[in-house]
Structures are given as structure tokens and as C-alpha cells.
Design a protein around this motif. Structure first.
Motif, PDB file in Angstrom:
ATOM      1  N   ILE A 183       3.106   5.845  -6.140  1.00  0.00           N
ATOM      2  CA  ILE A 183       2.710   5.940  -7.553  1.00  0.00           C
ATOM      3  C   ILE A 183       1.478   6.834  -7.701  1.00  0.00           C
ATOM      4  O   ILE A 183       1.428   7.702  -8.576  1.00  0.00           O
ATOM      5  CB  ILE A 183       2.450   4.526  -8.127  1.00  0.00           C
ATOM      6  N   VAL A 184       0.505   6.651  -6.828  1.00  0.00           N
ATOM      7  CA  VAL A 184      -0.747   7.416  -6.901  1.00  0.00           C
ATOM      8  C   VAL A 184      -0.504   8.904  -6.633  1.00  0.00           C
ATOM      9  O   VAL A 184      -1.141   9.761  -7.246  1.00  0.00           O
ATOM     10  CB  VAL A 184      -1.792   6.826  -5.923  1.00  0.00           C
TER      11      VAL A 184
ATOM     12  N   ALA B 172       8.060   2.467  -8.816  1.00  0.00           N
ATOM     13  CA  ALA B 172       7.676   3.682  -8.091  1.00  0.00           C
ATOM     14  C   ALA B 172       8.882   4.607  -7.931  1.00  0.00           C
ATOM     15  O   ALA B 172       8.781   5.821  -8.132  1.00  0.00           O
ATOM     16  CB  ALA B 172       7.094   3.320  -6.725  1.00  0.00           C
ATOM     17  N   ASP B 173      10.025   4.030  -7.573  1.00  0.00           N
ATOM     18  CA  ASP B 173      11.242   4.834  -7.410  1.00  0.00           C
ATOM     19  C   ASP B 173      11.620   5.522  -8.710  1.00  0.00           C
ATOM     20  O   ASP B 173      11.908   6.722  -8.739  1.00  0.00           O
ATOM     21  CB  ASP B 173      12.414   3.962  -6.959  1.00  0.00           C
ATOM     22  N   LYS B 174      11.625   4.757  -9.783  1.00  0.00           N
ATOM     23  CA  LYS B 174      12.101   5.283 -11.066  1.00  0.00           C
ATOM     24  C   LYS B 174      11.170   6.358 -11.630  1.00  0.00           C
ATOM     25  O   LYS B 174      11.640   7.360 -12.153  1.00  0.00           O
ATOM     26  CB  LYS B 174      12.314   4.138 -12.049  1.00  0.00           C
ATOM     27  N   ILE B 175       9.855   6.153 -11.520  1.00  0.00           N
ATOM     28  CA  ILE B 175       8.962   7.183 -12.061  1.00  0.00           C
ATOM     29  C   ILE B 175       8.991   8.442 -11.204  1.00  0.00           C
ATOM     30  O   ILE B 175       8.865   9.551 -11.732  1.00  0.00           O
ATOM     31  CB  ILE B 175       7.531   6.673 -12.322  1.00  0.00           C
TER      32      ILE B 175
ATOM     33  N   ILE C 159       0.840  -1.204   0.000  1.00  0.00           N
ATOM     34  CA  ILE C 159       0.000   0.000   0.000  1.00  0.00           C
ATOM     35  C   ILE C 159       0.875   1.255   0.000  1.00  0.00           C
ATOM     36  O   ILE C 159       0.600   2.221  -0.715  1.00  0.00           O
ATOM     37  CB  ILE C 159      -0.982  -0.013   1.191  1.00  0.00           C
ATOM     38  N   LEU C 160       1.961   1.239   0.778  1.00  0.00           N
ATOM     39  CA  LEU C 160       2.885   2.380   0.794  1.00  0.00           C
ATOM     40  C   LEU C 160       3.523   2.580  -0.578  1.00  0.00           C
ATOM     41  O   LEU C 160       3.661   3.714  -1.062  1.00  0.00           O
ATOM     42  CB  LEU C 160       3.966   2.186   1.861  1.00  0.00           C
TER      43      LEU C 160
ATOM     44  N   THR D 213       8.327   6.802   2.826  1.00  0.00           N
ATOM     45  CA  THR D 213       7.563   5.573   2.568  1.00  0.00           C
ATOM     46  C   THR D 213       8.391   4.580   1.764  1.00  0.00           C
ATOM     47  O   THR D 213       8.237   3.369   1.922  1.00  0.00           O
ATOM     48  CB  THR D 213       6.228   5.841   1.833  1.00  0.00           C
ATOM     49  N   ASP D 214       9.280   5.078   0.903  1.00  0.00           N
ATOM     50  CA  ASP D 214      10.165   4.193   0.139  1.00  0.00           C
ATOM     51  C   ASP D 214      11.045   3.393   1.090  1.00  0.00           C
ATOM     52  O   ASP D 214      11.248   2.193   0.914  1.00  0.00           O
ATOM     53  CB  ASP D 214      11.016   5.009  -0.833  1.00  0.00           C
ATOM     54  N   TYR D 215      11.543   4.050   2.113  1.00  0.00           N
ATOM     55  CA  TYR D 215      12.381   3.371   3.102  1.00  0.00           C
ATOM     56  C   TYR D 215      11.544   2.430   3.974  1.00  0.00           C
ATOM     57  O   TYR D 215      11.887   1.265   4.174  1.00  0.00           O
ATOM     58  CB  TYR D 215      13.106   4.413   3.969  1.00  0.00           C
ATOM     59  N   VAL D 216      10.425   2.937   4.460  1.00  0.00           N
ATOM     60  CA  VAL D 216       9.603   2.192   5.418  1.00  0.00           C
ATOM     61  C   VAL D 216       8.996   0.938   4.783  1.00  0.00           C
ATOM     62  O   VAL D 216       8.941  -0.114   5.429  1.00  0.00           O
ATOM     63  CB  VAL D 216       8.498   3.096   6.020  1.00  0.00           C
ATOM     64  N   ASP D 217       8.572   1.012   3.529  1.00  0.00           N
ATOM     65  CA  ASP D 217       7.928  -0.172   2.944  1.00  0.00           C
ATOM     66  C   ASP D 217       8.889  -1.355   2.896  1.00  0.00           C
ATOM     67  O   ASP D 217       8.509  -2.486   3.196  1.00  0.00           O
ATOM     68  CB  ASP D 217       7.273   0.115   1.593  1.00  0.00           C
ATOM     69  N   GLY D 218      10.148  -1.097   2.563  1.00  0.00           N
ATOM     70  CA  GLY D 218      11.126  -2.184   2.526  1.00  0.00           C
ATOM     71  C   GLY D 218      11.445  -2.730   3.905  1.00  0.00           C
ATOM     72  O   GLY D 218      11.541  -3.951   4.105  1.00  0.00           O
ATOM     73  N   VAL D 219      11.596  -1.831   4.870  1.00  0.00           N
ATOM     74  CA  VAL D 219      11.885  -2.259   6.247  1.00  0.00           C
ATOM     75  C   VAL D 219      10.736  -3.114   6.786  1.00  0.00           C
ATOM     76  O   VAL D 219      10.954  -4.181   7.374  1.00  0.00           O
ATOM     77  CB  VAL D 219      12.146  -1.036   7.159  1.00  0.00           C
TER      78      VAL D 219
END
Length: 186
Positions: free
Chosen positions: A13-14, A70-73, A7-8, A45-51
Motif C-alpha cells: 500500500i505504501v 492492497a491487491d485491489k488498489i 508489514i509486507l 510480497t503478495d504471495y509471500v505474505d499469505g504463505v
């Protein structure tokens, strides 16, 4: 599929169109301030979703697929807006091009290697994680420069970090390419 990490990732992306919209008017300092706040939220959120995915043991194929997209776009969208509005200008555009070239190269390599009969993964290296962090700081500082045009040190810091990210981008891109070339027919 609907785990918190996914979801994060989907939220990044959204929310990207809103981030781009806030960056649309370079004279609108309030928009850039809001864009900076949103950008920081998306980077966190990029960091937290992976953790979360690793800590809870809920890493998924969907997350592994969507997270790099998501990172690349996000990076590509922000770079394009910053170049369009001359926050990245002159010779500094080369650093932005290097970053975009690496992102496309790594995506293509992952797609190619994943389609081989003996699928080959390109795991993220520690240096690539540092590249991401420096890149996020650079883009954040450049967005903040739009909110604080009377503080030229912010722009200078952002451009210096952009070059640091471009250097790390080049090194990690080359590392990934070397791995990928081993699996290509000659």
C-alpha cells in the motif's frame, strides 16, 4: 499486528504511489523498467505474505482486511495508468473494465455478507487464485511493454493475458455473486 506478513501487505500500500509515479510518463522507458521491477517485488510480497501467515499460523484479522485492499488498489491503479497511456487501448479497455467491475463487486459482496447477523465468508477459490496470477502476469507484461517498446510481442502477450484474466475474472465474479445471492432477501 506488526507481523512480517502484515508489514509486507502494508508495504504494498505504501509503495503504490511510487509505482504510479514511475508509470506517469509513458515516454520514460527507464521509469517503466523501474516500475516493472517494483511491480514484480510487490507481486512477490503478495504471495509471500499469505504463505508466511499460513505457515507460521499468524494469519490476522488485519491481514485478512488489508490484503485484498492492497491487491485491489494496486490492480486498479496500474490498470488506470495503463489505460491512460494507451498500453490498454480500444476493445482491450473492456477487459480492464471487467476486471475492475469484478473487484468492486466482490468487495461489496464481502462487506454485505460480513455484516449479516450470521456473517458469511467468501473464501478465495482456486480459480480466483489462478485469476490473480494471470492478472499479475498481464499487468507485469503491459508495464514491461513500456520499458521495451521495440519488442511488440511483450505488449501482445500482456493484452492476451489481460483477456485471460478478464475471462477468469468474469467466471469467479459470477461464482461469488451466486454465493452472495443466496443470502440476500428476495
Amino acid at each position: 499486528m506488526w507481523s512480517l506478513p502484515n508489514i509486507l501487505t502494508l508495504s504494498r500500500i505504501v509503495l503504490l504511489p511510487l509505482l504510479i509515479w514511475l508509470l506517469w510518463w509513458p515516454e520514460w522507458q527507464g521509469g517503466f523498467a523501474a516500475a516493472f521491477a517494483l511491480y514484480v517485488l510487490l507481486a512477490v510480497t503478495d504471495y509471500v505474505d499469505g504463505v508466511l501467515a499460513r505457515a507460521r499460523g499468524i494469519a490476522s484479522k488485519l491481514g485478512a482486511f488489508l490484503d485484498p485492499i492492497a491487491d485491489k488498489i494496486m490492480v486498479a491503479g496500474v490498470l488506470l495508468m495503463l489505460v491512460a497511456h494507451d498500453f490498454i487501448f480500444g476493445v482491450h479497455v473492456i477487459a480492464a473494465i471487467l476486471i475492475l467491475m469484478r473487484e468492486i463487486l466482490v468487495s461489496g459482496l464481502r462487506e454485505f455478507l460480513g455484516g449479516l447477523p450470521q456473517s458469511v465468508a467468501l473464501p478465495v477459490s482456486k480459480l480466483a487464485k489462478w485469476k490473480t496470477m494471470v492478472q499479475m502476469v498481464a499487468l507485469g507484461a503491459l508495464i514491461l511493454a513500456g520499458a521495451l517498446p521495440d519488442v511488440p510481442a511483450v505488449l501482445t502477450l500482456g493484452l492476451a493475458a489481460l483477456w485471460g484474466a478478464a475471462l477468469l475474472t468474469t467466471i469467479t465474479g459470477w461464482d461469488y455473486l451466486r454465493v452472495g445471492l443466496r443470502h440476500m432477501d428476495t
